[in-house]
Design an enzyme around this catalytic site. Structure first.
Site, mmCIF file in Angstrom:
data_model
loop_
_atom_site.group_PDB
_atom_site.id
_atom_site.type_symbol
_atom_site.label_atom_id
_atom_site.label_comp_id
_atom_site.label_asym_id
_atom_site.label_seq_id
_atom_site.Cartn_x
_atom_site.Cartn_y
_atom_site.Cartn_z
ATOM 1 N N TYR A 1 9.588 -80.122 2.655
ATOM 2 C CA TYR A 1 8.828 -79.899 3.713
ATOM 3 C C TYR A 1 7.577 -80.633 4.064
ATOM 4 O O TYR A 1 6.815 -80.515 3.421
ATOM 5 C CB TYR A 1 8.588 -78.443 4.286
ATOM 6 N N TRP B 1 5.234 -83.077 7.430
ATOM 7 C CA TRP B 1 4.952 -83.970 8.592
ATOM 8 C C TRP B 1 4.981 -85.419 8.075
ATOM 9 O O TRP B 1 5.286 -86.159 8.767
ATOM 10 C CB TRP B 1 3.881 -83.608 9.637
#
Ligand SMILES: Nc1nc2c(c(=O)[nH]1)N[C@H]1C(S)=C(S)[C@@H](COP(=O)(O)OP(=O)(O)OC[C@H]3O[C@@H](n4cnc5c(=O)[nH]c(N)nc54)[C@H](O)[C@@H]3O)O[C@H]1N2
Ligand SMILES: Nc1nc2c(c(=O)[nH]1)N[C@H]1C(S)=C(S)[C@@H](COP(=O)(O)OP(=O)(O)OC[C@H]3O[C@@H](n4cnc5c(=O)[nH]c(N)nc54)[C@H](O)[C@@H]3O)O[C@H]1N2
Ligand SMILES: [Mo]
Length: 779
Positions: free
Chosen positions: A112, A114
């Site tokens: 996970y 960005w």
């Protein structure tokens, strides 16, 4: 060499980069952006800095002894530089070994995070494509941002959370029609700087100003006044954190008692109101959820709650929900209850009313969307079915074989031997970092692709250095933004850094998977292919995008003007359903808004039952733990960076106090503890402790402290053994304090905003901050 100008894109905006002799000599805001973000200016400062990882590295005892669960050494040992060829081989051997000996589900590739903007060099897509070709991996589902919303919204409204979030009523409609905007969790302008994938024009401030000019009234429901900009002259109501549902129930009760609810709307568009009403009036449990009841829980006077209810009724009322109000214990309930409230007001599907999820929390929500698919890098199919709700990563590592509930089903945590991560930082994002540090010792091997020597890199066994956006070619695209950006390489890769694509091509080469991975295409050829598909999708939808060469030459394309009359503006969320619920029913079992959900009721979860309810949070200011830890911790998003990214950049560093993250305290709370502005303080609870620099303020309700996320985790190892004891972070990372608990059995979302702490003035013998010091590197 003459100066060379290129454009780059990021999750916080586009920038014009000037380069001379491979040095960035200019970094300017993209000229069409009315409100550019300062966050980008962290980049030129760090792109060639000391904290770049110069070449592949391996943790010393891993290199010597091979993979093993060897105690507490991860995160505390020196690293040994190795060649790329050796690195590819080690990684390929590990993936092969673990898959062969334990099965592919023993590889955790959820990864996970960005990462960076750019559709091709999207770290997660790259890693997932590679792992899929290698036989698959245990994945993660949903996000840290909105996990509770992602599960509850489909049950209640019958479509995905992202449909609700991104097919929101557009700003022009709100500006034209909204009479009152009631914002749970505020709409902090610091957050609107960011949108996943890119945001070349920051529009939230000007749209909010247009709402105000036309007469929209604003109500900021948040522990922090600064969650709404002063010039909007918002009313500020500060309920105790995590009591939004109780406040909404008090409002709902007032509406009902005074006959201000829209009975006809409820009858036509919703189901289950009667069952909910029996709860609201206390018929089912003997407790009337009226304004007086809500006042007791929230701390907001009952008269204020009643006044607000009356102001919301009979006019265009838009209920805006930050993402933070669902990142709390029982976070599903705030969204379910807000939808219920909007239905009671008869507002879902109307031009200036209804609900919005994440408006201003992400800068592109309520922007017009381009109705065709953007450029994407194909990930392939994952043959492994195992998954975890993303925030359960620590529990998974600690409890292989244990079962967990999720959205009506029961699953088992796989036994993870290899963790492979690219483009995220769990030492930023995960709650309860002391627990994560313990869990992180369990896998046999941890492989990480990172740019900088942050805590993620330091806690790996094999570290592969990654190039930044300035060192590779890419396409910047987000469906909420009109600009598609040619992100041209500006400088040579720093040190031996490579793109995630190049790294995985190298690893795949050692496994005879390189042809399958690359399909014989290099970076330039992939960009052409992805752009070509995007251009075709556009043509089918009636949009003329220029050919790739024109796009690349021009530097960007603007697909259409969002201001264009008759363009994509004028969208109203749930309009079709509102116009004709028979013709356009919702995708719920009843086709209506499910104020009562038989599906959820049938799961028999004590912590998420058939209709929205107030559940006491596991810890909160009204609970017993507040005796020991009397301050509620808001660990919200940082203003001067995205999460932990470029915390060492100049914009982020400028906010630090004595080199530590700033923590805001209410003046009264500070005075009671002898804390002055600028003091270094120690925050602690029974999970951990950290140091931070104090700012005193009246814009924060008493009993609450605010310490944004993002300070690079800087644990005090050694004299504070981590195992079985409380560890300390020197730099101000709030996740050393937060609780690692799922929202409920339904969504298992993260609950970062549910944590209590105590704060004291720090003693003289302060530990030195080492977050930006290099680890030991031996040869
Ligand atoms: N207490 C608390 N915790 C929270 C939250 C909160 O509100 N409170 N919010 C949560 C939320 S909403 C989120 S979304 C998460 C965010 O958590 P993350 O997304 O994990 O945080 P980032 O710091 O953005 O991590 C991205 C990492 O990728 C690296 N990177 C950048 N570009 C590239 C690339 O091209 N390739 C590779 N391989 N790496 C790259 C960066 O250096 C950085 O280390 O945090 C969550 N954690
Ligand atoms: N500058 C910047 N912008 C960002 C990000 C970033 O890292 N930096 N991250 C982006 C990401 S990934 C996401 S998911 C979004 C997140 O967007 P949000 O989740 O909405 O953002 P937060 O900053 O965590 O919280 C917003 C405010 O909610 C308030 N709040 C906290 N708890 C409660 C509560 O119980 N009740 C009420 N009523 N209010 C509460 C806090 O005062 C806080 O300032 O932000 C995005 N925007
Ligand atoms: Mo997020």
């Amino acid at each position: 060499m003459t100066d060379q100008k290129t454009l780059t894109s990021s999750h916080w905006g586009a920038y014009e980069v000037t380069v001379k002799d491979d040095e960035v000599i200019g970094f300017e805001d993209f000229s069409p952006d009315p409100t550019p973000s300062a966050i980008g200016h962290n980049l030129p400062d760090v792109v060639k800095g000391d904290l770049r990882i110069s070449q592949p590295m391996v943790r010393a005892s891993w290199l010597e002894n091979g993979p093993s669960q060897d105690g507490n050494k991860r995160g505390q040992e020196a690293f040994v530089p190795i060649s790329w060829d050796k690195a590819y081989e080690l990684v390929a051997n590990e993936v092969t070994r673990v898959a062969r000996d334990h099965g592919n589900q023993a590889i955790y590739g959820g990864s996970y995070g960005w990462a960076s903007a750019g559709r091709f060099h999207h770290a997660q897509s790259q890693l997932h494509r590679f792992l899929n070709l290698a036989g698959g991996y245990t994945r993660s589902v949903n996000t840290y941002s909105s996990a509770a919303g992602e599960v509850i919204v489909p049950h209640v409204l019958g479509h995905s959370f992202y449909q609700a979030e991104f097919q929101a009523t557009t700003w022009d409609m709100l500006a034209e029609h909204c009479d009152i905007m009631v914002m749970f969790g505020g709409m902090a302008s610091k957050n609107g700087q960011v949108h996943p994938g890119g945001i070349s024009r920051h529009m939230v401030p000007s749209w909010m100003a247009r709402c105000k000019d036309r007469g929209t009234e604003f109500v900021n429901i948040s522990p922090q006044k600064s969650d709404v900009d002063d010039h909007l002259q918002s009313q500020w109501l500060s309920p105790r954190p995590n009591t939004d549902v109780a406040l909404m129930l008090g409002i709902a009760h007032t509406l009902w008692r005074e006959g201000l609810h829209d009975a006809a709307y409820l009858a036509r568009y919703a189901t289950g109101f009667e069952t909910f009403l029996a709860y609201l009036t206390g018929e089912t449990d003997g407790s009337v959820k009226d304004a007086v009841w809500a006042a007791d829980i929230t701390g907001i006077p009952a008269t204020d709650i009643e006044t607000l209810a009356r102001r919301m009724a009979g006019r265009a009322c838009f209920i805006s929900l930050s993402l933070s109000v669902q990142r709390v214990d029982h976070g599903e309930q705030s969204y379910w209850m807000a939808i219920t409230l909007a239905a009671m007001l008869g507002q879902l599907g109307t031009a200036g009313g209804g609900v919005g999820f994440g408006n201003g929390a992400l800068g592109g929500v309520s922007n017009p969307r381009f109705p065709f698919k953007g450029p994407t890098f194909p990930q392939g199919k994952n043959p492994v079915s195992d998954f975890i709700p993303v925030a359960r990563v620590t529990d998974m590592l600690l409890n292989p074989g244990a079962s967990f509930d999720f959205n009506g089903t029961t699953h088992t945590y796989p036994d993870i031997r290899l963790v492979y991560w690219a483009g995220g930082n769990p030492f930023h994002h995960q709650m309860d970092l002391n627990k994560l540090v313990r869990a992180w010792q369990k896998p046999e091997t941890v492989i990480v692709h990172e740019i900088y020597w942050n805590a993620m890199a330091r806690h790996a066994d094999i570290i592969l250095p990654v190039s930044t956006v300035l060192e590779r070619n890419d396409i910047g695209y987000s469906a909420a933004d009109p600009y598609v950006i040619a992100m041209k390489q500006a400088i040579e890769p720093v040190g031996q850094a490579q793109s995630d694509f190049a790294i995985l091509t190298g690893v795949a080469g050692k496994m005879d998977l390189d042809q399958a991975f690359t399909e014989g295409l290099d970076e330039a050829e992939w960009l052409r292919r992805m752009y070509g598909e995007f251009q075709n999708n556009g043509t089918e939808a009636g949009f003329d995008a220029p050919d790739f060469d024109v796009f690349w030459q021009e530097g960007y394309i603007k697909l259409a003007s969002p201001e264009k009359p008759g363009g994509y503006h004028g969208k109203v969320y749930l309009k079709d359903f509102h116009t004709d619920p028979e013709l356009s029913p919702l995708g719920t079992p009843s086709g209506r808004i499910e104020i009562f959900s038989e599906t959820i009721e049938s799961f028999n979860y004590p912590d998420c039952q058939g209709h929205p309810r107030w559940y006491e949070p596991v810890e909160w200011l009204g609970g017993d733990q507040a005796k020991d830890f009397p301050l509620h911790l808001l660990s919200n998003q940082p203003k001067s960076k995205l999460h932990s990214q470029m915390d060492h950049g100049k914009i982020s560093r400028a906010d630090k106090i004595n080199g530590r993250a700033p923590v805001t305290l209410n003046r009264q709370d500070a005075a009671a503890r002898g804390i002055a502005d600028g003091d270094t303080v120690r925050l602690y609870n029974d999970r951990g402790a950290c140091y931070a620099g104090a700012i005193l303020s009246d814009d924060l309700m008493p009993g609450v402290v605010q310490l944004a996320t993002g300070a690079w985790f800087d644990p005090l190892y050694g004299n504070h053994p981590v195992r079985n004891s409380v560890g300390t972070d020197r730099h101000g990372n709030p996740n050393i304090l937060t609780r690692d608990k799922g929202t409920s059995r339904l969504a298992q979302g993260p609950t970062a905003h549910t944590s209590l702490v105590e704060v004291e003035k720090a003693q003289e013998d302060l530990p030195e901050v080492r977050a930006f010091a290099l680890p030991d590197i031996t040869s």
